[in-house]
Structure formats: structure tokens, C-alpha cells
Design a protein around this motif. Structure first.
Motif, PDB file in Angstrom:
ATOM      1  N   MET A 134      34.505   6.039  30.963  1.00  0.00           N
ATOM      2  CA  MET A 134      33.655   6.893  31.783  1.00  0.00           C
ATOM      3  C   MET A 134      34.083   6.921  33.249  1.00  0.00           C
ATOM      4  N   ILE A 135      34.892   5.955  33.674  1.00  0.00           N
ATOM      5  CA  ILE A 135      35.449   6.044  35.028  1.00  0.00           C
ATOM      6  C   ILE A 135      36.433   7.209  35.082  1.00  0.00           C
ATOM      7  N   HIS A 136      37.223   7.378  34.024  1.00  0.00           N
ATOM      8  CA  HIS A 136      38.125   8.533  33.959  1.00  0.00           C
ATOM      9  C   HIS A 136      37.322   9.833  34.047  1.00  0.00           C
ATOM     10  N   ALA A 137      36.187   9.873  33.353  1.00  0.00           N
ATOM     11  CA  ALA A 137      35.352  11.074  33.401  1.00  0.00           C
ATOM     12  C   ALA A 137      34.740  11.259  34.780  1.00  0.00           C
ATOM     13  N   SER A 153      25.919  -4.131  29.689  1.00  0.00           N
ATOM     14  CA  SER A 153      25.655  -5.569  29.691  1.00  0.00           C
ATOM     15  C   SER A 153      26.722  -6.218  30.562  1.00  0.00           C
ATOM     16  N   PRO A 154      26.501  -7.471  31.000  1.00  0.00           N
ATOM     17  CA  PRO A 154      27.429  -8.073  31.968  1.00  0.00           C
ATOM     18  C   PRO A 154      28.886  -8.034  31.519  1.00  0.00           C
ATOM     19  N   CYS A 155      29.762  -7.740  32.494  1.00  0.00           N
ATOM     20  CA  CYS A 155      31.188  -7.618  32.211  1.00  0.00           C
ATOM     21  C   CYS A 155      31.981  -7.953  33.470  1.00  0.00           C
ATOM     22  N   THR A 156      32.988  -8.800  33.325  1.00  0.00           N
ATOM     23  CA  THR A 156      33.856  -9.134  34.458  1.00  0.00           C
ATOM     24  C   THR A 156      35.291  -8.659  34.239  1.00  0.00           C
ATOM     25  N   ASP A 157      35.534  -7.890  33.184  1.00  0.00           N
ATOM     26  CA  ASP A 157      36.883  -7.367  32.943  1.00  0.00           C
ATOM     27  C   ASP A 157      37.306  -6.437  34.072  1.00  0.00           C
ATOM     28  N   GLY A 158      38.614  -6.312  34.251  1.00  0.00           N
ATOM     29  CA  GLY A 158      39.144  -5.475  35.329  1.00  0.00           C
ATOM     30  C   GLY A 158      39.113  -4.002  34.978  1.00  0.00           C
ATOM     31  N   LEU A 159      37.954  -3.370  35.143  1.00  0.00           N
ATOM     32  CA  LEU A 159      37.798  -1.969  34.763  1.00  0.00           C
ATOM     33  C   LEU A 159      38.463  -0.994  35.725  1.00  0.00           C
ATOM     34  N   PHE A 160      38.788  -1.460  36.940  1.00  0.00           N
ATOM     35  CA  PHE A 160      39.268  -0.551  37.988  1.00  0.00           C
ATOM     36  C   PHE A 160      40.477  -1.158  38.668  1.00  0.00           C
ATOM     37  N   GLY A 161      41.493  -0.300  38.916  1.00  0.00           N
ATOM     38  CA  GLY A 161      42.685  -0.777  39.598  1.00  0.00           C
ATOM     39  C   GLY A 161      43.344   0.303  40.433  1.00  0.00           C
ATOM     40  N   GLU A 162      44.609   0.076  40.763  1.00  0.00           N
ATOM     41  CA  GLU A 162      45.338   0.910  41.725  1.00  0.00           C
ATOM     42  C   GLU A 162      45.489   2.363  41.290  1.00  0.00           C
ATOM     43  N   LEU A 163      45.652   2.624  39.997  1.00  0.00           N
ATOM     44  CA  LEU A 163      45.820   4.007  39.559  1.00  0.00           C
ATOM     45  C   LEU A 163      44.542   4.818  39.756  1.00  0.00           C
ATOM     46  N   PHE A 164      43.399   4.216  39.422  1.00  0.00           N
ATOM     47  CA  PHE A 164      42.128   4.876  39.702  1.00  0.00           C
ATOM     48  C   PHE A 164      41.974   5.137  41.198  1.00  0.00           C
ATOM     49  N   ALA A 196      41.403   8.433  45.972  1.00  0.00           N
ATOM     50  CA  ALA A 196      41.798   8.663  47.363  1.00  0.00           C
ATOM     51  C   ALA A 196      42.257  10.100  47.560  1.00  0.00           C
ATOM     52  N   GLN A 197      42.948  10.635  46.574  1.00  0.00           N
ATOM     53  CA  GLN A 197      43.426  12.016  46.661  1.00  0.00           C
ATOM     54  C   GLN A 197      42.261  13.004  46.731  1.00  0.00           C
ATOM     55  N   THR A 216      31.390  -5.098  38.102  1.00  0.00           N
ATOM     56  CA  THR A 216      32.243  -5.637  37.030  1.00  0.00           C
ATOM     57  C   THR A 216      33.446  -6.261  37.718  1.00  0.00           C
ATOM     58  N   GLY A 217      34.521  -6.431  36.941  1.00  0.00           N
ATOM     59  CA  GLY A 217      35.760  -6.912  37.526  1.00  0.00           C
ATOM     60  C   GLY A 217      36.610  -5.786  38.087  1.00  0.00           C
ATOM     61  N   ILE A 218      37.501  -6.161  38.977  1.00  0.00           N
ATOM     62  CA  ILE A 218      38.455  -5.230  39.573  1.00  0.00           C
ATOM     63  C   ILE A 218      39.820  -5.908  39.585  1.00  0.00           C
ATOM     64  N   ARG A 219      40.886  -5.140  39.556  1.00  0.00           N
ATOM     65  CA  ARG A 219      42.218  -5.744  39.587  1.00  0.00           C
ATOM     66  C   ARG A 219      43.116  -4.971  40.546  1.00  0.00           C
ATOM     67  N   ASP A 220      44.359  -5.399  40.659  1.00  0.00           N
ATOM     68  CA  ASP A 220      45.321  -4.783  41.589  1.00  0.00           C
ATOM     69  C   ASP A 220      44.815  -4.864  43.029  1.00  0.00           C
ATOM     70  N   THR A 221      44.188  -5.977  43.369  1.00  0.00           N
ATOM     71  CA  THR A 221      43.560  -6.072  44.689  1.00  0.00           C
ATOM     72  C   THR A 221      44.575  -6.007  45.829  1.00  0.00           C
ATOM     73  N   ALA A 222      45.751  -6.581  45.647  1.00  0.00           N
ATOM     74  CA  ALA A 222      46.763  -6.508  46.701  1.00  0.00           C
ATOM     75  C   ALA A 222      47.182  -5.063  46.940  1.00  0.00           C
ATOM     76  N   GLU A 223      47.347  -4.320  45.857  1.00  0.00           N
ATOM     77  CA  GLU A 223      47.720  -2.913  45.986  1.00  0.00           C
ATOM     78  C   GLU A 223      46.613  -2.097  46.646  1.00  0.00           C
ATOM     79  N   LEU A 224      45.349  -2.391  46.302  1.00  0.00           N
ATOM     80  CA  LEU A 224      44.240  -1.663  46.912  1.00  0.00           C
ATOM     81  C   LEU A 224      44.172  -1.924  48.411  1.00  0.00           C
ATOM     82  N   ARG A 225      44.413  -3.170  48.816  1.00  0.00           N
ATOM     83  CA  ARG A 225      44.419  -3.474  50.252  1.00  0.00           C
ATOM     84  C   ARG A 225      45.580  -2.772  50.947  1.00  0.00           C
ATOM     85  N   ALA A 226      46.740  -2.744  50.283  1.00  0.00           N
ATOM     86  CA  ALA A 226      47.919  -2.110  50.885  1.00  0.00           C
ATOM     87  C   ALA A 226      47.707  -0.613  51.097  1.00  0.00           C
ATOM     88  N   MET A 227      46.951   0.009  50.192  1.00  0.00           N
ATOM     89  CA  MET A 227      46.717   1.447  50.328  1.00  0.00           C
ATOM     90  C   MET A 227      45.427   1.757  51.085  1.00  0.00           C
TER      91      MET A 227
END
Length: 231
Positions: free
Chosen positions: A67-70, A87-98, A103-104, A114-125
Motif C-alpha cells: 500500500m505504500i506503492h499505492a 498490528s505491530p511491525c518493525t520490518d523495514g517497509l520503507f527505504g531509499e527507492l520509495f 522526493a520527485q 514501523t521499521g525503516i531501512r537505507d538510513t544512510a542513503e536517506l540522510r545523504a539525499m
């Protein structure tokens, strides 16, 4: 229960969002009567960043970011994506491609309950993000959910189009219909705090400025010298 994607929900006025962007979450929350705080578990992946924007809400299933894609399609200039799960979730549902796609489209940031990933890339951008966890755990795209429906995070109901204010201290939601009042109350609070700050710089005590000596007396708090206490 089948999901739904609601298109073009009403949003807070842009001028009110911009007004709120000038204040921190502590000021806004206090100005609204200490309400709207989404909880201590949502932490920024960066420091020194403050954003304010209109909420695009997403309800996903745990471990599933379909649903994030949607939701990306429903996002536009000045929005903040706000995601939670059934229900509770800590998986990395969101990252640099999203983040690249958002941003565009002019999205100002993301709040992930929830969880997030690609944190270094998100900070860089320079894409601001707040999340309940950081995790490289991947996800699937298999279960329907909803976009732009009311969701609950930290006991606070977030409607699409509400104002999200986020900074180093956390995340606050301002109901869309109260955005103007919240901005005016935040300005009044800022002026009050500026006067207090000037007084403290001159040596005044909060006990005197806020009339707290009377409060201590009313509560039965007394002063005793060290000798009196030790005798």
C-alpha cells in the motif's frame, strides 16, 4: 475486509501549514493543550531537521509494503507520508527507492510506525524520516490495505489532510480543522516564551515569574535550613 484508496481528500490550508512549520513540536503540542504527540517511539533518523506537511495516511499489513506503492500515486507537493500497520511491525517497509519517488513528487518526509531501512542513503539525499525502528528486514507486496483513511499512532487519530509537524523531539499531528487556531496559539506561546527567556537572562526565577512560591505553600512544601533538618 477489502481496502480502499481515497483520492483527493481535503487538506489543511497551505498558509496554515507554512505557519506551523515555523514552530517546534513542543511548542505546537503545548499550544494545543498538550495534545497531538504520536509517542516517544517515533525517532528521527537525522538531526536538526523540522518539517510540516499534510498527511497522506497508509494502513499496511505487517511485513507488507504494497500500500505504500499505492500511496505514492496519491502524494504531492507539501505532503508527509504517514504509515502504520494493522498490528505491530518493525520490518523495514520503507527505504531509499520509495524516498526517491516521493522526493520527485515534492513530499516533505515520512513518518513510519514501523521499521525503516537505507538510513544512510536517506540522510545523504536529505529526505527526512521518523520511524519506530530501523531494520534491514525485507517485505512482501501481497495484501491489500488502505490509503487516505483515518489511522491511529500513539493513541492519536490521524486523518488524511491533517498537519504533521516533526523535528528532533518527535512528531505531532494537528487536526486539519484546527490548523489555523494551532498556528495562532503557537505564535502566542512563542512570544510568551521569548518574554520569559529575556527575564531569565536577567536573573529572574521561574518560581517568581510563574507565581510558583504560592503553589509550593498551597501544597504544604516548606523551607528548612540544613541545621533544622539535621537536628
Amino acid at each position: 475486509m477489502p481496502g480502499v484508496i481515497v483520492t483527493n481528500p481535503p487538506k489543511a490550508e497551505k498558509k496554515d501549514v507554512e505557519a506551523l512549520s515555523g514552530y517546534g513540536t513542543a511548542t505546537v503540542g503545548e499550544a494545543m493543550g498538550r495534545t497531538g504527540f504520536l509517542g516517544t517511539h517515533l525517532r528521527p533518523i537525522q538531526q536538526g531537521v523540522r518539517v510540516a506537511g499534510t498527511a497522506v495516511t497508509v494502513l499496511c499489513w505487517p511485513g507488507d509494503n504494497l500500500m505504500i506503492h499505492a500511496a505514492v500515486e496519491q502524494c504531492g507537493e507539501g505532503d508527509v507520508l504517514v504509515v502504520t500497520t494493522t498490528s505491530p511491525c518493525t520490518d523495514g517497509l520503507f527505504g531509499e527507492l520509495f524516498a526517491t519517488a516521493l522526493a520527485q513528487r515534492g513530499v516533505r518526509g515520512v513518518v513510519m510506525n514501523t521499521g525503516i531501512r537505507d538510513t544512510a542513503e536517506l540522510r545523504a539525499m536529505d529526505f527526512p524520516a521518523w520511524s519506530a525502528a530501523v531494520s534491514p528486514q525485507g517485505t512482501v507486496k501481497a495484501t491489500g490495505g488502505s490509503v487516505n483513511v483515518p489511522i491511529v499512532i500513539g493513541g492519536q487519530v490521524i486523518h488524511p489532510g491533517d498537519v504533521i509537524v516533526a523535528d528532533d523531539d518527535g512528531v505531532v499531528v494537528v487536526p486539519r480543522e484546527h490548523a489555523r487556531d494551532a498556528a495562532e496559539a503557537s505564535e502566542a506561546r512563542e512570544q510568551k516564551e521569548a518574554a520569559a527567556r529575556a527575564a531569565f537572562l536577567e536573573g529572574q526565577l521561574g518560581l517568581d515569574r510563574y507565581g510558583l512560591r504560592e503553589t509550593l505553600t498551597r501544597l504544604g512544601v516548606t523551607y528548612r535550613t540544613y541545621e533544622e533538618v539535621e537536628s
